[in-house]
Design a protein around this motif. Structure first.
Motif, PDB file in Angstrom:
ATOM      1  N   LYS A  23     -41.972 -64.160  55.275  1.00 53.78           N
ATOM      2  CA  LYS A  23     -41.872 -62.805  54.746  1.00 53.78           C
ATOM      3  C   LYS A  23     -40.853 -62.628  53.631  1.00 53.78           C
ATOM      4  N   LEU A  24     -39.881 -63.514  53.536  1.00 48.95           N
ATOM      5  CA  LEU A  24     -38.800 -63.310  52.570  1.00 48.95           C
ATOM      6  C   LEU A  24     -39.273 -63.272  51.122  1.00 48.95           C
ATOM      7  N   ASP A  25     -40.328 -63.994  50.807  1.00 46.01           N
ATOM      8  CA  ASP A  25     -40.814 -63.993  49.426  1.00 46.01           C
ATOM      9  C   ASP A  25     -41.274 -62.605  48.984  1.00 46.01           C
ATOM     10  N   LYS A  26     -41.649 -61.735  49.926  1.00 43.30           N
ATOM     11  CA  LYS A  26     -42.063 -60.378  49.579  1.00 43.30           C
ATOM     12  C   LYS A  26     -40.911 -59.584  48.978  1.00 43.30           C
ATOM     13  N   LEU A  27     -39.696 -59.913  49.353  1.00 44.50           N
ATOM     14  CA  LEU A  27     -38.541 -59.174  48.859  1.00 44.50           C
ATOM     15  C   LEU A  27     -38.287 -59.417  47.375  1.00 44.50           C
ATOM     16  N   THR A  28     -38.755 -60.532  46.858  1.00 48.70           N
ATOM     17  CA  THR A  28     -38.529 -60.836  45.440  1.00 48.70           C
ATOM     18  C   THR A  28     -39.364 -59.968  44.519  1.00 48.70           C
ATOM     19  N   ASP A  29     -40.358 -59.282  45.062  1.00 47.78           N
ATOM     20  CA  ASP A  29     -41.222 -58.422  44.255  1.00 47.78           C
ATOM     21  C   ASP A  29     -40.668 -57.010  44.083  1.00 47.78           C
ATOM     22  N   ILE A  30     -39.584 -56.694  44.768  1.00 48.72           N
ATOM     23  CA  ILE A  30     -39.012 -55.355  44.697  1.00 48.72           C
ATOM     24  C   ILE A  30     -38.330 -55.157  43.343  1.00 48.72           C
ATOM     25  N   THR A  31     -38.658 -54.035  42.699  1.00 50.55           N
ATOM     26  CA  THR A  31     -38.069 -53.721  41.395  1.00 50.55           C
ATOM     27  C   THR A  31     -37.131 -52.516  41.520  1.00 50.55           C
ATOM     28  N   ALA A  32     -36.361 -52.289  40.484  1.00 48.65           N
ATOM     29  CA  ALA A  32     -35.490 -51.108  40.449  1.00 48.65           C
ATOM     30  C   ALA A  32     -36.332 -49.837  40.489  1.00 48.65           C
ATOM     31  N   ASP A  33     -37.505 -49.855  39.865  1.00 54.30           N
ATOM     32  CA  ASP A  33     -38.391 -48.694  39.904  1.00 54.30           C
ATOM     33  C   ASP A  33     -38.882 -48.412  41.322  1.00 54.30           C
ATOM     34  N   ASP A  34     -39.161 -49.467  42.082  1.00 54.93           N
ATOM     35  CA  ASP A  34     -39.554 -49.289  43.488  1.00 54.93           C
ATOM     36  C   ASP A  34     -38.451 -48.565  44.242  1.00 54.93           C
ATOM     37  N   CYS A  35     -37.240 -49.038  44.069  1.00 55.09           N
ATOM     38  CA  CYS A  35     -36.094 -48.449  44.768  1.00 55.09           C
ATOM     39  C   CYS A  35     -35.896 -46.995  44.347  1.00 55.09           C
ATOM     40  N   SER A  36     -36.058 -46.704  43.087  1.00 56.91           N
ATOM     41  CA  SER A  36     -35.896 -45.336  42.593  1.00 56.91           C
ATOM     42  C   SER A  36     -36.933 -44.395  43.196  1.00 56.91           C
TER      43      SER A  36
END
Length: 85
Positions: A23-36
């Protein structure tokens, strides 16, 4: 959305285990826009889940606004899913 989609089920509230296997590889797809976007929606909608003051009640969103936000989240989820393939 935060636990299952954004964080790929690595962590969940009220679950003691942190599941990283595959599952950890899924975390690399998170962008600043996602977080916003998630921060914006959490800030906006968390006010409806907490106790309200009788002196300053929070008005519920209009149906059109709610529908727009749901569509925005669905579009975001679809985009995230495409990035993860």
């Amino acid at each position: 959305m935060v636990e299952l989609e954004l964080l790929g089920d690595v962590i969940q509230r009220h679950r003691r285990a942190i599941n990283t296997l595959g599952k950890l590889d899924k975390l690399t797809d998170i962008t600043a826009d996602d977080c916003s976007l998630i921060e914006e929606m959490m800030t906006k909608y968390s006010r409806y889940e907490h106790a309200q003051s009788a002196e300053a009640p929070v008005q519920l969103p209009e149906p059109d606004e709610l529908e727009e936000d749901i569509a925005k989240l669905k579009e975001w989820r679809d985009d995230l899913e495409k990035r993860r393939k």
